[in-house]
Design an enzyme around this catalytic site. Sequence first.
Site, PDB file in Angstrom:
ATOM      1  N   GLU A 253      34.878  48.981  41.154  1.00  0.00           N
ATOM      2  CA  GLU A 253      35.425  47.748  41.718  1.00  0.00           C
ATOM      3  C   GLU A 253      36.779  47.547  41.059  1.00  0.00           C
ATOM      4  O   GLU A 253      36.865  47.348  39.840  1.00  0.00           O
ATOM      5  CB  GLU A 253      34.508  46.563  41.434  1.00  0.00           C
ATOM      6  CG  GLU A 253      35.024  45.246  41.979  1.00  0.00           C
ATOM      7  CD  GLU A 253      34.212  44.057  41.512  1.00  0.00           C
ATOM      8  OE1 GLU A 253      34.818  43.000  41.250  1.00  0.00           O
ATOM      9  OE2 GLU A 253      32.976  44.190  41.395  1.00  0.00           O
ATOM     10  N   CYS A 290      36.728  37.816  40.085  1.00  0.00           N
ATOM     11  CA  CYS A 290      37.143  38.894  40.981  1.00  0.00           C
ATOM     12  C   CYS A 290      37.207  38.421  42.426  1.00  0.00           C
ATOM     13  O   CYS A 290      37.818  39.084  43.269  1.00  0.00           O
ATOM     14  CB  CYS A 290      36.199  40.088  40.853  1.00  0.00           C
ATOM     15  SG  CYS A 290      34.458  39.666  41.016  1.00  0.00           S
TER      16      CYS A 290
END
Length: 517
Positions: A253, A290
């Site tokens: 990620e 995030c």
Amino acid sequence: MRLAGGSIPVAEPVWSVDPRTGKQREQVGVEATAADVDAAVRAAHAARAALADRDARIALLRAAADELEADGERILAAADAETALGMGRLPGELARTTGQLRAFAAEVADGGYLDVIIDHADASLTPPRPDLRRYKIPLGVVAVYSASNFPLAFSVPGGDTASALAAGCPVVVKAHPDHPATSELAGAALRRAAARSGLPEDVVTVLHGFEAGVALVTHPLVAAAGFTGSVRGGRALFDAAAARPVPIPFYGELGSLNPVLVTEAAAAERAAEIGAGLAASMTLGTGQFCTKPGLVLAPAGGAGDELLNALTKKAGEAAHGVMLDGRMREAFLAGVAERAALDGVEAPVAAAGSEDRTVAAGVLTVDAARLAAEGPHDLLLEECFGPVTVLVRYAGAAEARAVLSRLPGNLTATLHLGAAEERGEGEGAALLSELTALAGRVLVNGWPTGVAVTPAQHHGGPYPATTSTSTSVGATAIERWLRPVTYQSAPPALLPPELRDENPLGLPRRVNGSREI
């Protein structure tokens, strides 16, 4: 790793640092050498057979949750001291972490993740069908790279570790340098849980140091890796994983803008509400989630100005916050300044740093026309980690779509609609489809910060959000650490219990095309 006298390796100390002061708190340990990495991976590899027992894995995951809770006071104190995330948030993160460990225990107990499929031999078919039996087996040792912004839920005891252990894969964790003491406490809790469950403690090992991270991804006994962090760091590890003599899957990620599109109807109906909600979302956790909404398309003029006014008011009133470390703080301030210097970019709320090491949130604005074609304003299409968002003012649907067409992949994309658009009138469905192409989770009339840990969750998206199509949150995260295998015409006595006709383990499965539960 330094060399003393030009030849003898000297282990570098690993320090816990207080981001509120920038001062060292304590020495936690030393950075791992190549020999340390090799020993940890080989010990984990040797523990694979013990993890094959599903009941033992269930016991491990539940015991891990218990041990983390039992030592919760120390773990939370260390996490707060090392990250400045605060005791208002961290207990919830610990609860999320223990909850997902127990959720994966339930997933293992259910057995559906094995995806058992049996097709009996049938000579009457054309062509004749042999006996085929398929299920999934663990890949092997998994390397996990901890995240900076979630010292528990995406770090040593987090989702990557929990899902890998659930799959039957031992884990070697490369701790994040921002919270080494927290990592050591969490790692010790997981190793105690392994011992309680009758498993080798080496089913989980924690290592420190940059060189350890590089050595891990290239070790021949590491079978897969999970990473949460920057595009630059993640891409380097991804490339290293692909360049190995035997490439391995790398589930990274890396970064996300998490775009938001506000239609003219939505702005007309609730501009102030949307502006206030955006400010709360982009400043949550000092903008270090995030899923922070980093780029927002809103109509120019009229209700769009009202939305901007509400956003600037609330963002300007937001409490100053301490970022995870000094390096991130400096990168944030430099990144905002570079973006604000672009032609046509305004800063109605100026991000700034203070002498007390805190930062104030910022809001940037720009006309959509400047993002419609390649140029210096492409910088605005890159994530800026911290409490800032870019409001892009569009004049008509064509301008909004032109910007959407240039966006990279994202974890989330959000659409704010008016009441009639929610009922299917207008372009709501078409816009939802356009956003679906950009992200792994698409929200309507909400905000992306906050990720529910449920079976239906998907936390991933097109590159650079992630390097795969998989999720790192939710039950299906276990699929990353498994591979399917089919046995053809194997004698019944030699089949694993999961594939025997009598189904001794009581697993859900599909037999000759029919579901059995």
